[in-house]
Design an enzyme around this catalytic site. Structure first.
Site, PDB file in Angstrom:
ATOM      1  N   GLU A  83     -23.436 -12.172  28.675  1.00 37.93           N
ATOM      2  CA  GLU A  83     -23.038 -10.977  27.927  1.00 37.93           C
ATOM      3  C   GLU A  83     -23.840  -9.793  28.445  1.00 37.93           C
ATOM      4  O   GLU A  83     -25.039  -9.897  28.699  1.00 37.93           O
ATOM      5  CB  GLU A  83     -23.320 -11.204  26.432  1.00 37.93           C
ATOM      6  N   CYS A  86       0.844  -1.197   0.000  1.00 37.36           N
ATOM      7  CA  CYS A  86       0.000   0.000   0.000  1.00 37.36           C
ATOM      8  C   CYS A  86       0.884   1.253   0.000  1.00 37.36           C
ATOM      9  O   CYS A  86       1.803   1.372   0.821  1.00 37.36           O
ATOM     10  CB  CYS A  86      -0.910   0.003   1.218  1.00 37.36           C
ATOM     11  N   CYS A 109      -8.301  -0.346   0.562  1.00 40.88           N
ATOM     12  CA  CYS A 109      -7.360  -0.871   1.560  1.00 40.88           C
ATOM     13  C   CYS A 109      -7.044  -2.321   1.208  1.00 40.88           C
ATOM     14  O   CYS A 109      -7.958  -3.123   0.981  1.00 40.88           O
ATOM     15  CB  CYS A 109      -7.988  -0.791   2.950  1.00 40.88           C
ATOM     16  N   CYS A 159      -7.290 -10.554  23.039  1.00 38.71           N
ATOM     17  CA  CYS A 159      -6.816  -9.722  21.920  1.00 38.71           C
ATOM     18  C   CYS A 159      -5.739  -8.742  22.382  1.00 38.71           C
ATOM     19  O   CYS A 159      -5.277  -7.919  21.596  1.00 38.71           O
ATOM     20  CB  CYS A 159      -7.983  -8.978  21.268  1.00 38.71           C
TER      21      CYS A 159
END
Length: 457
Positions: A338, A73, A165, A414
């Site tokens: 949740e 890119c 992208c 994460c």
């Protein structure tokens, strides 16, 4: 010699920081250099000086690293979204594994030998491009007055004009160009963050990699778009288009989506499937952005859960039930918790759609739901699976997990820094690291997922 702002140095990059920046030394001071790679010899200019380190700007690569490759890119240095495009993919994987290992040792207080013994090789991708099933494009106005879209430059809200992208799907380009053409034709303004004026704020685009279905959600600073039906007709010519909606967000905020959603055409959702389980995904749903790696990540979590068919499993931070439904195929019973009500409704709907009858979902905080179910109904936990947001588990949630005394805990993370912090707490209460494995969900970036297996001593 004292390092000062605007000084120029030639240095060798000998290490990599957690955000992918190169680290070298000048006059005994550590210099952090964005876009420099381990093995580079570079000319740098000092930008900001701290007590024991400084930030420097890469001026010139004098001798490139053997790991340096040509970025795909043209905007990779400006954009900030892909911090590692100039680094070979093999080296990206080594960097990510090293980052997890360092966090487990430095922040988790685990012995290097124990960490190394528990490591399993990182799960990489064969093709680390075009993997994102979701992208959010801000709209703005260029200096010469044109409506543009693209991505924010690193740590700014300046839009770099780019409709394609290389991490996103190829359809993004045509969708964005049709929206831009419609805005130009009818003189529709882009949102101005500074003034709070203008109409079109963002386009959210999602694609189901298995289903091929595409969703477009336009975020507006108003109720409607001029000539909406004409834009719908144009977008509907793109193969796979299945959902077009408008989201209203009039708030002066960085939060992209507002609460009000109106479907213009098709359903208010698309479908996709992972390893034979079908999910309904709405604009507001959380769904992993890399579906190719998600199946591998959840498969690893399932393997670490070591289910024999008789276990009761709790899935905390369950979202729309993605991990829960994987677990339900091997467990006696799965309970998902949740805090977001809409996600729980999606999870319940997903269980029905897949005819999975041994999964039940509750709205609430894990530290409130688990003790109540345990004390009032005697529901215990043989295995607990957690997949928290980047900030990690709430301490009360960790306390509750320890009180429930499951035989095994599978932690999907994460952010390996908050993972390490939480593992330190669990280790103090009798849980031992058995296995860990990185999964590269975000090639070309510094982010990495980790799956960990803990057992009660």
């Amino acid at each position: 010699m004292q390092i000062k702002k605007n000084d120029v140095y030639t240095i060798e990059i000998t290490d990599t920081g957690t955000q992918g920046e190169g680290i070298g030394r000048a006059d005994g001071c550590a210099l952090f250099v964005k876009d420099a790679l381990i093995g580079d010899v570079v000319q740098v200019k000092i930008m900001k000086v701290k007590k024991t380190y400084a930030y420097a700007k890469l001026e010139k690569v004098l001798s490139p690293s053997p790991f340096r490759v040509a970025p795909r890119c043209a905007y990779s240095r400006q954009c900030g979204g892909c911090q590692l495009q100039a680094l070979s993919y093999e080296q990206q994987l080594r960097f990510k594994e090293g980052k997890i290992r360092n966090h487990l040792i430095r922040l988790g207080g685990l012995e290097p030998a124990a960490v190394d013994a528990a490591r399993e090789p990182i799960i990489g991708m064969e093709e680390p491009w075009r993997y994102r099933n979701k992208a959010q494009f801000p709209f703005g106005t260029s200096k010469d007055g044109r409506v543009i879209t693209g991505f924010y430059a690193g740590r700014t809200h300046t839009i770099i004009e780019n409709t394609d992208c290389v991490l996103g799907v190829e359809e993004n380009r045509e969708i964005l160009e049709r929206i831009l053409a419609h805005m130009g034709k009818y003189h529709i303004s882009a949102y101005d963050e500074t003034e709070g004026t203008g109409l079109v704020r963002h386009a959210l685009i999602r694609k189901g990699f298995v289903s091929g279905q595409i969703m477009v959600c336009l975020v507006l600073n108003g109720d409607a778009l001029p000539k909406e039906e004409e834009l719908a007709d144009s977008l509907w010519q793109i193969p796979g288009m299945a959902s077009l909606s408008v989201n209203v967000n009039r708030e002066r905020t960085n939060v992209i989506l507002g609460r009000s959603l109106r479907v213009l055409r098709g359903n208010g959702w698309i479908e996709d499937s992972i390893d034979g389980i079908t999910f309904r995904i709405s604009p507001l749903s959380f769904y992993q952005v890399n579906p190719i790696q998600t199946g591998k990540l959840y498969g690893q979590a399932l393997e670490y859960a070591s289910l024999q068919g008789e276990e009761t499993v709790w899935d905390l931070y369950c979202g729309i039930g993605t991990i829960s439904l994987f677990l339900a195929r091997k467990a006696r019973r799965v309970y998902g918790v949740e805090v977001i009500e809409e996600a729980v409704l999606d999870a319940q709907e997903n269980a029905k759609r897949n005819d999975i009858q041994n999964a039940e979902f509750f709205v609430g905080r894990a530290e409130e739901v688990l003790p109540k179910k345990y004390e009032e109904e005697g529901i215990r936990a043989d295995v607990i699976v957690v997949d928290p947001p980047r900030k990690g588990c709430d301490e009360k949630c960790l306390e509750t997990m320890v009180r429930m005394q499951p035989e095994r805990i599978v932690y999907v993370s994460c952010d390996s820094a908050t993972l390490a912090r939480d593992l330190k707490y669990l280790a103090e209460y009798g849980y031992e690291l058995k296995k860990w494995r990185g999964c590269d969900m975000f090639p070309e970036t510094v982010h990495v997922e980790t799956v960990v297996k803990l057992e009660r001593k």
